[in-house]
Design an enzyme around this catalytic site. Structure first.
Site, PDB file in Angstrom:
ATOM      1  N   ALA A   1      31.005 -24.117   7.543  1.00 52.36           N
ATOM      2  CA  ALA A   1      29.775 -24.640   6.938  1.00 52.36           C
ATOM      3  C   ALA A   1      28.647 -24.538   7.948  1.00 52.36           C
ATOM      4  CB  ALA A   1      29.954 -26.091   6.497  1.00 52.36           C
TER       5      ALA A   1
ATOM      6  N   GLY B   1      24.707 -26.302   8.666  1.00 51.22           N
ATOM      7  CA  GLY B   1      23.711 -27.296   8.289  1.00 51.22           C
ATOM      8  C   GLY B   1      22.520 -27.250   9.219  1.00 51.22           C
TER       9      GLY B   1
ATOM     10  N   MET C   1      21.716 -29.420  11.444  1.00 51.95           N
ATOM     11  CA  MET C   1      22.008 -29.967  12.760  1.00 51.95           C
ATOM     12  C   MET C   1      23.009 -29.114  13.540  1.00 51.95           C
ATOM     13  SD  MET C   1      23.450 -33.780  13.639  1.00 51.95           S
ATOM     14  CE  MET C   1      22.108 -34.540  12.761  1.00 51.95           C
ATOM     15  N   ALA C   2      24.016 -28.582  12.840  1.00 54.04           N
ATOM     16  CA  ALA C   2      25.079 -27.864  13.533  1.00 54.04           C
ATOM     17  C   ALA C   2      25.769 -26.910  12.574  1.00 54.04           C
ATOM     18  CB  ALA C   2      26.098 -28.852  14.124  1.00 54.04           C
ATOM     19  N   THR C   3      26.583 -26.012  13.140  1.00 51.41           N
ATOM     20  CA  THR C   3      27.417 -25.104  12.370  1.00 51.41           C
ATOM     21  C   THR C   3      28.873 -25.398  12.697  1.00 51.41           C
ATOM     22  OG1 THR C   3      25.707 -23.395  12.426  1.00 51.41           O
ATOM     23  CG2 THR C   3      27.949 -22.686  11.869  1.00 51.41           C
ATOM     24  N   VAL C   4      29.714 -25.467  11.663  1.00 56.37           N
ATOM     25  CA  VAL C   4      31.127 -25.796  11.845  1.00 56.37           C
ATOM     26  C   VAL C   4      31.962 -24.535  11.649  1.00 56.37           C
ATOM     27  CG1 VAL C   4      33.052 -27.213  11.066  1.00 56.37           C
ATOM     28  CG2 VAL C   4      30.738 -28.136  11.025  1.00 56.37           C
TER      29      VAL C   4
ATOM     30  N   LYS D   1      32.358 -27.820  16.060  1.00 53.15           N
ATOM     31  CA  LYS D   1      30.989 -28.104  15.597  1.00 53.15           C
ATOM     32  C   LYS D   1      30.044 -27.740  16.736  1.00 53.15           C
ATOM     33  CE  LYS D   1      30.080 -31.786  13.115  1.00 53.15           C
ATOM     34  NZ  LYS D   1      29.453 -31.291  11.861  1.00 53.15           N
TER      35      LYS D   1
ATOM     36  N   ASP E   1      24.152 -42.029   9.706  1.00 47.71           N
ATOM     37  CA  ASP E   1      23.938 -40.930   8.753  1.00 47.71           C
ATOM     38  C   ASP E   1      25.080 -40.883   7.737  1.00 47.71           C
ATOM     39  OD1 ASP E   1      22.555 -38.848   7.631  1.00 47.71           O
ATOM     40  OD2 ASP E   1      23.279 -37.327   9.029  1.00 47.71           O
TER      41      ASP E   1
END
Length: 644
Positions: A25, A27, A29-32, A47, A141
């Site tokens: 995934a 996003g 904020m970060a990529t997983v 992450k 969050d």
């Protein structure tokens, strides 16, 4: 065709230990990524923080400190953190790889959840957040994207009550927020779930997470968040200015006790909310016990009773050990009370039987009880039953109206795809039509979801391994077509799919993927401006086939004026190179200038792009011309004028 840049991290070995196998995934904020710990031979999740989030030099230090705090947070419902570090200047976390979906994916598929499922997920969510609160950590969050719903430990069950829930990203928002510029009004929490105090003064504590969890419960029960707007700031200030509406305003069948639970969790005043996730967890468990939801009931059956409250019929089962509250057991006083009641009953019986009037009353009571037993037997055996009406083939609204007329309660099971029946039409019922059913009983209906269709995901520019994962997750069958050379995408990257991305197809449809072989071995040279003979020789020496097309042009005759493919492109041996060749300027018809004064004749020829040369008297009259009139000549041809 729009070209997507392939992910350069796929296949990378991070820190000499973690091999990245695919992207899960991405996003803001970060990529997983999904990877393999080659040292321990286990699957992990990596992450990696996006470059845009790393705003100052101290970010890595703050991120490392926060990671240490998260790693100490050990709980069955928390995504475990195994390691942290930096790769290419970007901080990363190595975490437990959870095989499942996010709660956001579940809600996107199901719309909303029944109360039993929503409360079961809420219990495990709050168990995880409560552990964080006990450790002095605030999530900041809480939202469906950070809640993972994994398969049930027993496997094979589609009932969300049996699923294992894990919460991710504890403290990550705090680390990123600490590194950001101190801008007024900056909110790290998603505005749909943000607590009012975060909007007004930026303050966050355990009650902030309680508010966000209450919004998540509202969304699970109703299928939507309470507020929306054109701009994020509009949504954020609605949390400050308005009370969250009761879920039953959107789903009337929900019991009032759920409205009260959501209302307590989402009070605008933090002091009016439960003090932390543990306190809210106790209330959720109490509500779940009151409603009677259990892990064995896939759906809760709501019944209207004479009192204002509603109950949910189900069978209670044991919860996981870490989510149970201390049970209360009956004590000695209750046993003594029961013994005392039995003694008083025996004394009353002896007193009645000692008198004639009392014996008559007892006999009358026995006769009355016998009659009641006969009537009751008839009622429970036959009188309270009727036959189930026909619902199959009706639209949902029509079925609801039919149930109201007949006094029945409708329960909707999970829908089922059907190629023949339109969406929201009843395709089955339990009990079936004409079967015996208690008057006012519950009938379970299954609605058609319509034909099962899936959109072909856009995997162009993605590594073949990841493309297969994305396509198979969309329930599609992958077929590799012939590989092709491509000047833009490296070897092993998808350059095209058939059907095209976005096309809706049936489950199990075959999607043909074309994979790049990299740039072709022969680079096309530039032959524009060269004579066709020279250009032909150059291209044929490279093993290429020349296709010539002649066109009128102002350029010189036999000059190459265009080529395809252009120079620098990669092609295979024997590939066709199309050349456009100039036929030279178009011919000009020589006009008649005989009998004209010589100066005038020169002007006429000049207007026709022809040169002239006078023989004889320049001021005389033209008596002959060469070439003669109506001859076709090239531009710039010299015409000799005989003037006398």
């Amino acid at each position: 065709m729009e070209i997507q840049v392939a992910d350069t991290l796929l296949g990378t070995l991070v820190d000499g230990r973690y091999r990245i196998r695919g992207r899960v995934a991405r996003g803001g904020m970060a990529t997983v990524y999904m990877g393999v710990d080659e040292r321990l031979e286990r699957t992990v999740a990596l992450k990696i923080i996006n470059p845009a989030q790393v705003r100052e030099a101290r970010f890595v230090e703050r991120f490392t400190d926060e990671a240490k705090t998260i790693a100490r947070l050990t709980h069955p419902n928390v995504v475990a953190v195994y390691d942290q570090g930096t790769h290419g200047g970007l901080p990363y976390l190595v975490m437990e790889f959870v095989r499942g979906r996010t709660l956001r994916d579940v809600l996107a598929e199901r719309g909303r959840l029944n109360p039993g499922e929503a409360l079961a997920i809420m219990e495990q969510m709050l168990s995880a957040i409560a552990a964080a609160h006990r450790a002095g950590l605030v999530h900041r969050d809480v939202k469906p994207e950070n809640v993972l719903v994994a398969e049930a430990p027993s496997g094979g069950s589609t009932n969300l009550v049996d699923s294992v829930v894990k919460v991710a990203d504890f403290g990550l928002a705090r680390a990123v927020e600490a590194s950001a510029d101190d801008e007024a009004g900056q909110l790290m929490a998603t505005v749909a779930y943000v607590a009012p105090e975060l909007v007004t003064n930026g303050h966050a504590d355990a009650r902030t997470d309680v508010y966000s969890a209450g919004i998540v419960l509202f969304e699970m029960l109703t299928g939507r968040v309470p507020y929306d707007g054109d701009q994020p700031v509009q949504v954020a200030w609605q949390h400050v200015d308005r009370d969250v509406p009761p879920p039953s305003a959107l789903v009337p069948s929900l019991p009032v006790v759920l409205d009260d639970l959501v209302a307590r969790a989402t009070r605008r005043d933090p002091g009016a909310r439960p003090t932390d996730a543990g306190a809210l967890l106790a209330e959720v468990q109490q509500v779940r016990d009151d409603l009677g939801t259990s892990s064995n009931a896939s759906t809760a059956v709501l019944r209207q009773v004479s009192a204002p409250t509603q109950v949910i019929s189900s069978v209670a089962t044991e919860r996981p050990q870490w989510t149970r509250l201390p049970e209360q057991k009956p004590g000695r006083r209750r046993a003594e009370t029961q013994q005392g009641f039995g003694a008083k009953a025996r004394a009353l019986r002896d007193q009645l039987m000692a008198q004639k009037r009392g014996r008559t009353a007892v006999a009358a009571a026995i006769v009355t009880l016998g009659l009641l037993a006969v009537v009751g037997g008839w009622w429970f055996g036959m009188g309270r039953y009727t036959v189930a009406p026909q619902f199959t083939g009706m639209a949902k609204a029509e079925a609801d109206a039919q149930a109201v007329r007949g006094g029945f309660t409708i329960k909707y099971a999970d829908g089922r795809y059907d190629e023949q029946v339109a969406k929201d039409m009843v395709i089955s019922q339990d009990p079936p039509a004409s079967a015996r059913i208690v008057k006012g009983g519950t009938i379970t209906l299954v609605l058609s979801l319509g034909p099962e269709r899936y959109k072909v995901p856009d995997v162009v520019g993605t590594d073949l391994t990841q493309a297969k994962v994305d396509l198979e997750q969309a329930k599609l069958v992958v077929k590799e077509g012939p590989k092709k050379f491509d000047d833009s995408l490296p070897e092993g990257v998808v350059i095209a799919v058939d059907p095209k991305p976005g096309t809706e197809v049936k489950a199990g449809s075959t999607v043909t993927v074309t994979v790049s072989k990299g740039k072709a071995p022969i680079t096309v040279p530039n032959v524009i401006g060269k004579n066709i003979n020279e250009a032909r020789t150059i291209l044929q020496q490279l093993g290429l086939t020349v296709v010539e097309q002649y066109k009128d042009s102002d350029r010189g005759k036999d000059e190459v004026i265009a080529q395809s493919p252009t120079d620098g492109a990669g092609v295979e041996r024997n590939a066709e190179i199309k050349l456009e060749v100039s036929k030279g300027p178009p011919a000009i018809i020589v006009p008649r200038v005989v009998d004209l004064p010589c100066p005038q004749a020169q002007q006429v020829l000049q207007q026709q792009q022809l040169n002239s040369r006078i023989e004889g008297n320049p001021n005389g009259v033209v008596r002959f011309q060469n070439p003669g009139e109506n001859n076709q000549v090239a531009p710039g041809t010299e015409v000799v004028l005989g003037c006398f």
